[in-house]
Design a protein around this motif. Structure first.
Motif, PDB file in Angstrom:
ATOM      1  N   UNK A   1      42.406  52.804  38.427  1.00 17.39           N
ATOM      2  CA  UNK A   1      41.904  52.344  36.978  1.00 17.39           C
ATOM      3  C   UNK A   1      42.380  50.907  36.833  1.00 17.39           C
ATOM      4  N   UNK A   2      43.661  50.705  37.121  1.00 15.07           N
ATOM      5  CA  UNK A   2      44.160  49.240  36.635  1.00 15.07           C
ATOM      6  C   UNK A   2      43.415  48.212  37.321  1.00 15.07           C
ATOM      7  N   UNK A   3      42.917  48.527  38.406  1.00 17.45           N
ATOM      8  CA  UNK A   3      42.070  47.480  39.313  1.00 17.45           C
ATOM      9  C   UNK A   3      40.684  47.363  38.882  1.00 17.45           C
ATOM     10  N   UNK A   4      39.988  48.684  38.858  1.00 21.89           N
ATOM     11  CA  UNK A   4      38.609  48.760  38.145  1.00 21.89           C
ATOM     12  C   UNK A   4      38.679  48.248  36.682  1.00 21.89           C
ATOM     13  N   UNK A   5      39.641  48.463  36.151  1.00 17.90           N
ATOM     14  CA  UNK A   5      39.501  48.149  34.659  1.00 17.90           C
ATOM     15  C   UNK A   5      39.587  46.697  34.353  1.00 17.90           C
ATOM     16  N   UNK A   6      40.162  45.849  35.274  1.00 22.38           N
ATOM     17  CA  UNK A   6      39.965  44.381  34.942  1.00 22.38           C
ATOM     18  C   UNK A   6      38.503  43.976  34.823  1.00 22.38           C
ATOM     19  N   UNK A   7      37.602  44.640  35.548  1.00 21.88           N
ATOM     20  CA  UNK A   7      36.076  44.433  35.420  1.00 21.88           C
ATOM     21  C   UNK A   7      35.557  45.280  34.247  1.00 21.88           C
ATOM     22  N   UNK A   8      35.924  46.209  34.224  1.00 16.46           N
ATOM     23  CA  UNK A   8      35.250  47.174  33.328  1.00 16.46           C
ATOM     24  C   UNK A   8      35.815  47.144  31.739  1.00 16.46           C
ATOM     25  N   UNK A   9      36.966  46.535  31.854  1.00 15.58           N
ATOM     26  CA  UNK A   9      37.336  46.308  30.356  1.00 15.58           C
ATOM     27  C   UNK A   9      37.903  47.542  29.693  1.00 15.58           C
ATOM     28  N   UNK A  10      38.309  48.598  30.385  1.00 13.74           N
ATOM     29  CA  UNK A  10      38.716  49.902  29.849  1.00 13.74           C
ATOM     30  C   UNK A  10      39.772  49.722  28.439  1.00 13.74           C
ATOM     31  N   UNK A  11      39.361  50.397  27.598  1.00 13.34           N
ATOM     32  CA  UNK A  11      40.197  50.413  26.208  1.00 13.34           C
ATOM     33  C   UNK A  11      40.130  49.106  25.637  1.00 13.34           C
ATOM     34  N   UNK A  12      39.256  48.136  26.064  1.00 16.75           N
ATOM     35  CA  UNK A  12      39.105  47.069  25.103  1.00 16.75           C
ATOM     36  C   UNK A  12      38.035  46.859  24.041  1.00 16.75           C
ATOM     37  N   UNK A  13      37.250  47.941  24.142  1.00 10.68           N
ATOM     38  CA  UNK A  13      35.897  48.211  23.013  1.00 10.68           C
ATOM     39  C   UNK A  13      36.578  48.716  21.801  1.00 10.68           C
TER      40      UNK A  13
END
Length: 405
Positions: free
Chosen positions: A393-405
């Motif tokens: 999640x930490x890696x994929x989240x760099x692109x998906x921007x999880x929790x930044x919306x």
């Protein structure tokens, strides 16, 4: 009534063995982690991800064929929300990917990523294996090859899981790091080209969504022969990707030539994979610079052929940071002005593919699982699954921007 039901459930739970309770608790933690991350891929299609610029592909490896690891990697990264899983063009490997995807969907109702297979039109770094005879190795050798191998593909007699010494072919993905470190020059690289007829037959199955062609960009005839040899096997695909290196001023002419070859019978989306520094993402921050430089060059050119642009080769946790510095991440133009040559609703860079780095951060946990429990299904050990999911999640989240919306 609800209170009674909960009370009964809690009472039954308390009677379960402690290891079963722990497994159930950790699976709940996995589900909660996915929910709290706000993964958009629960509802967002791979196509939408390409258009928005937050497409993520997991590269299992064009030559990596360890089906146990591939199955568990596919499980973890499906839960992390990747849009595509790229693997070797072998039926057993494709089956392992699907098995991992289904295991993930059994844990959490996430949408299915596309499954891609990789082939080559000529000699390519991604399509080779290291090889040596351990009987030729001096007894007092310090084995630097074993230490430098990122895939744990070099083994010797007596090592757990190895029936013989030398290179474990199913784990070797051709990075070549062992070749220059051998003090006795005993290691050689064996290259190969995927059989076109076998690839076409594999593509006729209805469980493959995408194809990737690795090419140098310098041999138009080889590319044309491969493409024509695939025939109508590509008709049911959702995406065709072409992976190529930066060959300077020849890059765009090569892309135009390949697109002209494909265009006549291309019935799906196409993507250009910008292979900056192949199989180096696990090395460090500097490895991603060439991929970003390649992307910056192509994004500024208007006469390039149609198709999404995606980074690979040296990509890791620092890649998106570099894209943001160059104002390439999730933006339609470098200048901010509408680009008349392209659809302004599309991001300049559609996404990022993670290979060696993605396998490395989860591979540490899979190795621990194997040493403790043998060749196991990751979901049967939720404590390991939870650790692997946090990393992915930490890696994929760099692109998906999880929790930044």
């Amino acid at each position: 009534m609800m209170s009674l039901s909960f009370s009964c459930s809690a009472s039954l739970y308390a009677q379960l063995p402690s290891e079963v309770q722990a497994r159930s608790s950790n699976l709940d933690k996995v589900k909660n982690l996915i929910t709290k991350s706000g993964i958009p891929s629960k509802i967002t299609s791979p196509l939408e991800s390409l258009q928005k610029g937050n497409w993520v592909k997991l590269i299992c490896g064009a030559s990596f064929e360890d089906v146990t690891d591939i199955r568990n990697l596919s499980l973890v990264y499906t839960l992390a929300g990747v849009d595509c899983i790229d693997c070797a063009a072998e039926a057993s490997v494709v089956n392992a990917v699907h098995d991992g995807i289904e295991a993930a969907r059994g844990i959490f109702p996430i949408r299915r990523p596309w499954v891609m297979i990789s082939v080559n039109d000529n000699e390519d770094l991604h399509f080779r294996k290291a090889e040596f005879d351990p009987n030729d190795c001096p007894i007092d050798c310090s084995r630097p090859c074993e230490n430098v191998c990122p895939a744990d593909a070099i083994s010797y007699f007596g090592k757990a899981g190895a029936s013989k010494g030398g290179v474990l072919a199913e784990r070797c993905y051709g990075c070549g790091r062992c070749l220059p470190v051998c003090p006795y020059d005993k290691i050689r690289a064996i290259t190969y080209i995927r059989d076109v007829a076998a690839t076409a037959e594999l593509l006729k199955h209805n469980d493959i969504d995408a194809l990737e062609i690795h090419t140098s960009g310098r041999q138009a005839e080889s590319f044309r022969e491969l493409w024509n040899g695939l025939g109508d096997s590509i008709d049911g695909l959702r995406l065709v990707a072409v992976s190529l290196p930066d060959i300077g001023e020849l890059t765009v002419p090569a892309m135009n030539s390949m697109y002209a070859t494909m265009r006549a019978n291309l019935q799906c989306l196409n993507l250009w994979q910008l292979d900056g520094r192949p199989m180096s993402g696990d090395i460090g921050r500097g490895a991603t610079r060439e991929a970003i430089k390649f992307a910056l060059h192509l994004a500024s050119i208007k006469d390039k052929p149609k198709g999404f642009l995606q980074l690979a080769g040296g990509t890791n946790a620092h890649t998106v940071e570099g894209l943001k510095r160059e104002k390439l991440f999730q933006t339609t133009t470098i200048s901010g002005k509408p680009d008349e040559a392209n659809d302004p609703s599309l991001a300049l860079i559609s996404g990022v593919a993670f290979g060696g780095y993605a396998r490395k951060i989860v591979g540490r946990i899979l190795s621990s699982l194997q040493s403790e429990h043998g060749f196991a299904h990751l979901e049967d050990y939720p404590d390991h699954l939870l650790k692997a999911l946090i990393e992915s999640l930490a890696l994929v989240g760099t692109v998906k921007c999880y929790n930044e919306r």
